[in-house]
Design an enzyme around this catalytic site. Structure first.
Site, PDB file in Angstrom:
ATOM      1  N   TYR A 127       0.589  -1.289   0.183  1.00 28.84           N
ATOM      2  CA  TYR A 127       0.027   0.144  -0.146  1.00 28.84           C
ATOM      3  C   TYR A 127       1.192   1.257   0.148  1.00 28.84           C
ATOM      4  O   TYR A 127       1.765   1.025  -0.148  1.00 28.84           O
ATOM      5  CB  TYR A 127      -1.255  -0.444   1.217  1.00 28.84           C
ATOM      6  CG  TYR A 127      -1.794   0.845   0.584  1.00 28.84           C
ATOM      7  CD1 TYR A 127      -2.870   0.490  -0.425  1.00 28.84           C
ATOM      8  CD2 TYR A 127      -2.690   1.963   1.342  1.00 28.84           C
ATOM      9  CE1 TYR A 127      -4.304   1.723  -0.490  1.00 28.84           C
ATOM     10  CE2 TYR A 127      -3.136   2.800   0.833  1.00 28.84           C
ATOM     11  CZ  TYR A 127      -4.125   2.182  -0.413  1.00 28.84           C
ATOM     12  OH  TYR A 127      -5.896   3.545  -0.718  1.00 28.84           O
ATOM     13  N   ARG A 165      -8.578  10.421  -8.376  1.00 31.56           N
ATOM     14  CA  ARG A 165      -8.029  11.128  -7.594  1.00 31.56           C
ATOM     15  C   ARG A 165      -6.907  10.326  -6.500  1.00 31.56           C
ATOM     16  O   ARG A 165      -7.425   9.605  -5.249  1.00 31.56           O
ATOM     17  CB  ARG A 165      -8.818  12.255  -6.397  1.00 31.56           C
ATOM     18  CG  ARG A 165      -8.110  13.288  -5.278  1.00 31.56           C
ATOM     19  CD  ARG A 165      -7.832  12.580  -4.072  1.00 31.56           C
ATOM     20  NE  ARG A 165      -7.124  11.686  -3.465  1.00 31.56           N
ATOM     21  CZ  ARG A 165      -7.972  10.670  -2.898  1.00 31.56           C
ATOM     22  NH1 ARG A 165      -7.815  11.358  -1.803  1.00 31.56           N
ATOM     23  NH2 ARG A 165      -7.217  10.190  -2.411  1.00 31.56           N
ATOM     24  N   LYS A 170      -6.576  -2.666  -1.266  1.00 36.51           N
ATOM     25  CA  LYS A 170      -7.288  -2.343   0.287  1.00 36.51           C
ATOM     26  C   LYS A 170      -7.881  -3.242   0.248  1.00 36.51           C
ATOM     27  O   LYS A 170      -7.351  -3.487   1.883  1.00 36.51           O
ATOM     28  CB  LYS A 170      -8.344  -0.715  -0.406  1.00 36.51           C
ATOM     29  CG  LYS A 170      -7.509   0.401  -0.210  1.00 36.51           C
ATOM     30  CD  LYS A 170      -7.998   1.193   1.032  1.00 36.51           C
ATOM     31  CE  LYS A 170      -7.104   2.606   1.411  1.00 36.51           C
ATOM     32  NZ  LYS A 170      -7.678   3.466   1.463  1.00 36.51           N
ATOM     33  N   GLU A 210     -13.328   4.569  -3.044  1.00 37.81           N
ATOM     34  CA  GLU A 210     -12.100   4.708  -2.809  1.00 37.81           C
ATOM     35  C   GLU A 210     -11.817   5.430  -4.242  1.00 37.81           C
ATOM     36  O   GLU A 210     -11.679   5.395  -5.546  1.00 37.81           O
ATOM     37  CB  GLU A 210     -11.119   3.018  -3.247  1.00 37.81           C
ATOM     38  CG  GLU A 210      -9.996   3.682  -2.498  1.00 37.81           C
ATOM     39  CD  GLU A 210      -9.491   3.781  -1.189  1.00 37.81           C
ATOM     40  OE1 GLU A 210     -10.692   3.301  -0.180  1.00 37.81           O
ATOM     41  OE2 GLU A 210      -8.768   4.621  -0.720  1.00 37.81           O
ATOM     42  N   ASP A 211     -10.697   6.350  -3.683  1.00 32.33           N
ATOM     43  CA  ASP A 211     -10.316   7.585  -4.917  1.00 32.33           C
ATOM     44  C   ASP A 211     -11.183   7.998  -5.799  1.00 32.33           C
ATOM     45  O   ASP A 211     -10.136   7.918  -6.575  1.00 32.33           O
ATOM     46  CB  ASP A 211      -9.024   6.757  -4.800  1.00 32.33           C
ATOM     47  CG  ASP A 211      -7.486   6.739  -4.197  1.00 32.33           C
ATOM     48  OD1 ASP A 211      -8.371   7.575  -2.466  1.00 32.33           O
ATOM     49  OD2 ASP A 211      -6.897   6.306  -3.906  1.00 32.33           O
ATOM     50  N   ASP A 267     -14.049   5.792   1.960  1.00 25.18           N
ATOM     51  CA  ASP A 267     -12.745   5.502   2.632  1.00 25.18           C
ATOM     52  C   ASP A 267     -12.308   6.903   3.448  1.00 25.18           C
ATOM     53  O   ASP A 267     -11.361   7.015   4.235  1.00 25.18           O
ATOM     54  CB  ASP A 267     -11.516   4.529   2.957  1.00 25.18           C
ATOM     55  CG  ASP A 267     -10.641   4.898   3.724  1.00 25.18           C
ATOM     56  OD1 ASP A 267     -10.852   4.472   5.004  1.00 25.18           O
ATOM     57  OD2 ASP A 267      -9.819   4.553   3.486  1.00 25.18           O
ATOM     58  N   ASP A 268     -12.055   7.864   1.947  1.00 28.40           N
ATOM     59  CA  ASP A 268     -10.957   8.929   1.259  1.00 28.40           C
ATOM     60  C   ASP A 268     -11.919   9.974   3.091  1.00 28.40           C
ATOM     61  O   ASP A 268     -11.341  10.656   3.492  1.00 28.40           O
ATOM     62  CB  ASP A 268     -10.755   9.099   0.323  1.00 28.40           C
ATOM     63  CG  ASP A 268     -10.893   8.060  -0.320  1.00 28.40           C
ATOM     64  OD1 ASP A 268      -9.116   7.817  -0.169  1.00 28.40           O
ATOM     65  OD2 ASP A 268     -11.546   7.824  -1.692  1.00 28.40           O
ATOM     66  N   ASN A 289      -0.492  12.114   1.448  1.00 33.87           N
ATOM     67  CA  ASN A 289      -0.104  10.709   0.714  1.00 33.87           C
ATOM     68  C   ASN A 289       0.473  11.393  -1.225  1.00 33.87           C
ATOM     69  O   ASN A 289      -0.216  11.642  -1.239  1.00 33.87           O
ATOM     70  CB  ASN A 289      -0.385   9.428   0.532  1.00 33.87           C
ATOM     71  CG  ASN A 289      -0.830   9.089   1.411  1.00 33.87           C
ATOM     72  OD1 ASN A 289       0.241   9.122   2.813  1.00 33.87           O
ATOM     73  ND2 ASN A 289      -1.716   8.699   2.072  1.00 33.87           N
TER      74      ASN A 289
HETATM   75  P1  NAD Z   1      -8.784  16.638  -2.416  1.00 32.43           P
HETATM   76  O1  NAD Z   1      -8.379  16.923  -3.808  1.00 32.43           O
HETATM   77  O2  NAD Z   1     -10.400  15.960  -2.164  1.00 32.43           O
HETATM   78  O3  NAD Z   1      -8.629  18.313  -1.277  1.00 32.43           O
HETATM   79  C1  NAD Z   1      -7.381  18.460  -1.716  1.00 32.43           C
HETATM   80  C2  NAD Z   1      -7.677  19.941  -1.435  1.00 32.43           C
HETATM   81  O4  NAD Z   1      -6.127  20.322  -1.086  1.00 32.43           O
HETATM   82  C3  NAD Z   1      -8.140  20.931  -1.608  1.00 32.43           C
HETATM   83  O5  NAD Z   1      -8.914  21.516  -1.177  1.00 32.43           O
HETATM   84  C4  NAD Z   1      -7.756  21.326  -2.604  1.00 32.43           C
HETATM   85  O6  NAD Z   1      -7.924  22.314  -2.377  1.00 32.43           O
HETATM   86  C5  NAD Z   1      -6.703  21.878  -1.023  1.00 32.43           C
HETATM   87  N1  NAD Z   1      -5.236  22.202  -2.288  1.00 32.43           N
HETATM   88  C6  NAD Z   1      -4.443  22.137  -3.288  1.00 32.43           C
HETATM   89  N2  NAD Z   1      -3.471  22.895  -3.599  1.00 32.43           N
HETATM   90  C7  NAD Z   1      -2.969  23.344  -2.440  1.00 32.43           C
HETATM   91  C8  NAD Z   1      -2.402  24.480  -1.242  1.00 32.43           C
HETATM   92  N3  NAD Z   1      -1.813  24.797  -2.779  1.00 32.43           N
HETATM   93  N4  NAD Z   1      -3.043  24.920  -0.689  1.00 32.43           N
HETATM   94  C9  NAD Z   1      -3.558  25.274  -0.005  1.00 32.43           C
HETATM   95  N5  NAD Z   1      -4.807  24.186  -0.104  1.00 32.43           N
HETATM   96  C10 NAD Z   1      -4.407  23.268  -1.972  1.00 32.43           C
HETATM   97  O7  NAD Z   1      -8.232  15.397  -1.605  1.00 32.43           O
HETATM   98  P2  NAD Z   1      -8.227  14.664  -0.290  1.00 32.43           P
HETATM   99  O8  NAD Z   1      -8.758  13.550  -0.679  1.00 32.43           O
HETATM  100  O9  NAD Z   1      -8.636  15.140   0.580  1.00 32.43           O
HETATM  101  O10 NAD Z   1      -6.639  14.601   0.260  1.00 32.43           O
HETATM  102  C11 NAD Z   1      -6.141  15.283   0.323  1.00 32.43           C
HETATM  103  C12 NAD Z   1      -4.541  14.884   0.586  1.00 32.43           C
HETATM  104  O11 NAD Z   1      -4.877  13.795   1.557  1.00 32.43           O
HETATM  105  C13 NAD Z   1      -3.401  13.466  -0.591  1.00 32.43           C
HETATM  106  O12 NAD Z   1      -2.657  13.757  -0.319  1.00 32.43           O
HETATM  107  C14 NAD Z   1      -4.566  12.020   0.588  1.00 32.43           C
HETATM  108  O13 NAD Z   1      -3.248  11.025  -0.211  1.00 32.43           O
HETATM  109  C15 NAD Z   1      -4.586  12.108   1.636  1.00 32.43           C
HETATM  110  N6  NAD Z   1      -4.432  11.401   2.449  1.00 32.43           N
HETATM  111  C16 NAD Z   1      -4.633  11.101   3.862  1.00 32.43           C
HETATM  112  C17 NAD Z   1      -5.475  10.079   4.315  1.00 32.43           C
HETATM  113  C18 NAD Z   1      -4.432   9.944   5.764  1.00 32.43           C
HETATM  114  O14 NAD Z   1      -2.993   9.554   5.978  1.00 32.43           O
HETATM  115  N7  NAD Z   1      -4.776   9.016   6.690  1.00 32.43           N
HETATM  116  C19 NAD Z   1      -6.113  10.003   3.996  1.00 32.43           C
HETATM  117  C20 NAD Z   1      -6.147  10.366   2.951  1.00 32.43           C
HETATM  118  C21 NAD Z   1      -6.120  10.964   2.215  1.00 32.43           C
END
Ligand code: NAD
Length: 573
Positions: free
Chosen positions: A124, A177, A195, A266-267, A289-290, A430
């Site tokens: 993963y 995504r 997953k 997912e994603d 999950d996200d 991530n």
């Molecule tokens: P998403 O695309 O739904 O949201 C991303 C957000 O970041 C948007 O609101 C966007 O406007 C904002 N953004 C982009 N560029 C930016 C900048 N320069 N400044 C400020 N904000 C900015 O994505 P998501 O599902 O919310 O996931 C975001 C990140 O979180 C990914 O990298 C994902 O891998 C990570 N994530 C981690 C976990 C975990 O650690 N458990 C779980 C889920 C997602």
């Protein structure tokens, strides 16, 4: 989930392909089908490889088809582990593991379970991100279902091609995504596969029940349209009503072909993820999950951090960088948890602030705000930078979910540390390359005071003679247990109360010795026990809230433990 039956061999009933083969062989043409018992060597759930005993080789007609020496499972494990460790880089290790999984699932899962901390990052995050990018090149053998826009009108028929009857757990992506990597289209298949491997290794969901699916609706990543190695449909994504109709047909097909299945979204991109979750969460047991898993794992980290900082959830002020699925999902569950502690919904929302790509999310900001951001758009002047937002809003916790690498600069971390004795800094994006800061930076810039967690794992840091161990806010602490709890109770719905129960249960499993090292999650090595406890808590909620569709067992935990998949070989004779 029923008491686990032995997995049915693939193609238990004559499939159209088997019928075709029998017609071909009747005419004497080639190729002829493999004899049935050879499924023992080709079905990864039945295959024991070199561990077939002498008696089995004689009885099942396998003599000569395997090298003569008979190995025990333990000997196979040693051999495979040595071979895995000889691979030079993570992607080579990923390919090796995928091939092993496609060959022999008992051996694969035993290897994963006995070396969780070493292997989870390979199957993963972070490795799966790179694997998806190169999925077209490393694709060797189909696993899971690809349902493409060209299958409209016959999605149920395509689903019936899945060779193992009775799928109970589906993880589906449309590849828009993938982690923080963007729109990878059909290359995203690595994610549902990964997953589901975690479901089996970390929570004991039998692999025979699992089904990875990629909905190939096209991709808006232009480079993939002309990439000769791209494996998907080289057209722009379906959008709007066409996309909605496609997903609607897919969901109806799931209900028809696999009526007991739990569906995990997912994603998906954030323009579709929220809508799909709301549209379908009461029509079939399903969750995202996200949004929800991330919310639960992050909330667990915040609750565990309170055991270091003192105080209650209601005293916290959260500043998120990134207002997408992860960020607003976390805020939503935080609000639910704070409400459970007596705060009003409005007051709880005021504790959550967001900075997105356009700056601080506020009421008066120009342009239409997406619906999921509206509850957190408060009155405030615009701010010039994230560091300014920290100085003005004085958050107790800073949560990075933006996929913007290095966004937590020294100035930002120092501002957090100037205002908090123990600043909570979660850089959750991530893969590792997208993390808002590294563990080392958070500890160094805060003088070792940060309570740090990240999305992908960082190694421990030695600072001034102290060993600090960053927690990994990995959704794997939550979704396998939630899924298992929902499966065993045949829950008609996966509710927010289940994710709240999962978060508080996970936080309660963080031991004092973990907290002493600064770690707000239990060690990954204890994940099977964590998943069992999370599943037990979820099952209790399902029974209490009457969404369970099976009788409540006298001892829920013992009942679940008994059903968990243990990778051991069957004796065929
Ligand atoms: P998403 O695309 O739904 O949201 C991303 C957000 O970041 C948007 O609101 C966007 O406007 C904002 N953004 C982009 N560029 C930016 C900048 N320069 N400044 C400020 N904000 C900015 O994505 P998501 O599902 O919310 O996931 C975001 C990140 O979180 C990914 O990298 C994902 O891998 C990570 N994530 C981690 C976990 C975990 O650690 N458990 C779980 C889920 C997602």
């Amino acid at each position: 989930m029923d008491t686990l039956p032995p997995p049915a061999p693939a193609h238990a009933e004559p499939t159209p392909l088997a019928q075709l083969f029998s017609r071909i062989s009747a005419t004497g043409d080639r190729p002829r089908p493999l004899r049935k018992e050879k499924a023992l060597l080709t079905d990864p759930l039945l295959n024991k490889g070199t561990a077939f005993t002498e008696a089995e080789r004689d009885a099942m007609g396998l003599r000569g088809l395997l090298p003569p020496r008979v190995f025990t499972l333990e000997e196979q494990l040693q051999r495979t582990l040595a071979a895995l460790r000889r691979k030079a880089d993570p992607i080579e290790k990923y390919i090796y593991l995928v091939n092993l999984q496609n060959r022999n699932e008992v051996l694969f899962y035993r290897l994963v379970m006995e070396h969780l901390e070493e292997i989870i990052p390979l199957i993963y995050t972070p490795t799966v991100g790179e694997a998806c990018i190169h999925y077209g090149e490393i694709f060797r053998r189909a696993r899971g279902l690809f349902i493409s826009r060209r299958d409209r009108g016959r999605i149920a028929e395509v689903m019936r091609n899945w060779p193992r009857p009775g799928a109970r757990l589906i993880v589906v992506t449309d590849g828009e995504r993938i982690l923080g990597l963007g729109d990878l289209g059909a290359l995203g298949m690595g994610i549902p596969i990964g997953k589901l491997s975690l479901y089996s290794s970390c929570a004991g969901v039998h692999p025979c029940y699992t089904l990875p699916i990629t909905l190939d609706v096209g991709t808006d990543t232009q480079a993939l349209h002309s990439d000769p190695s791209y494996i998907g449909v080289q057209e722009p994504r379906l959008r709007g009503p066409e996309y909605d109709a496609f997903v609607e047909e897919f969901v109806c097909a799931v209900k028809e072909v696999f009526p007991k299945a739990l569906l995990q979204w997912e994603d998906f991109g954030n323009t579709t993820a929220f809508g799909l979750l709301e549209r379908y969460r009461t029509r079939l047991p399903s969750f995202n999950d996200d949004i929800q898993g991330t919310a639960s794992v992050a909330l667990a980290g915040l609750i565990a951090a309170l055991r270091i900082t003192g105080g209650s959830l209601g005293d916290q002020r959260l500043l998120f960088l990134g207002a997408g699925e992860a960020g607003t999902g976390i805020a939503g569950l935080f609000v639910a948890a704070a409400k459970a502690q007596g705060l009003s919904e409005a007051d709880a929302r005021k504790k959550c602030w967001f900075v997105d790509s356009k700056g601080l999310v506020t009421r008066g900001r120009g342009g239409a705000l997406a619906a999921h951001k509206l509850p957190y758009a408060h009155e405030h002047e615009p701010v010039a930078s994230l560091a300014d937002a920290v100085r003005q809003l004085k958050p107790t916790a800073l949560i990075g979910v933006s996929a913007v690498a290095s966004a937590f600069t020294r100035e930002v971390v120092e501002a957090m540390s100037a205002q908090n004795e123990r600043p909570v800094i979660f850089a959750l994006s991530n893969p590792t390359s997208k993390s808002e800061c590294t563990a080392e930076q958070a500890y160094a810039w805060s003088g070792g005071r940060a309570i740090f967690a990240s999305g992908s794992a960082f190694p421990p840091v030695d600072l001034g003679g102290r060993r600090l161990v960053p927690g990994q806010g990995n959704n794997v602490y939550i979704f396998p247990g939630v899924g298992l709890g929902a499966l065993v109770t045949e829950a008609s719905e996966v509710t927010d109360a289940m994710f709240l129960a999962a978060a508080t249960t996970l936080a309660s499993l963080v031991r004092p010795e973990d907290l002493a090292e600064g770690r707000v999650y239990p060690p990954l090595g204890t994940i099977r026990e964590v998943s069992l406890e999370v599943a037990t808590a979820v099952a209790r909620v399902a029974h209490d809230s009457k969404v369970a569709r099976v009788r409540r067992p006298r001892n829920i935990r013992a009942d679940i433990r008994k059903r968990m998949f243990q990778p051991t070989y069957r004796q065929y004779v």
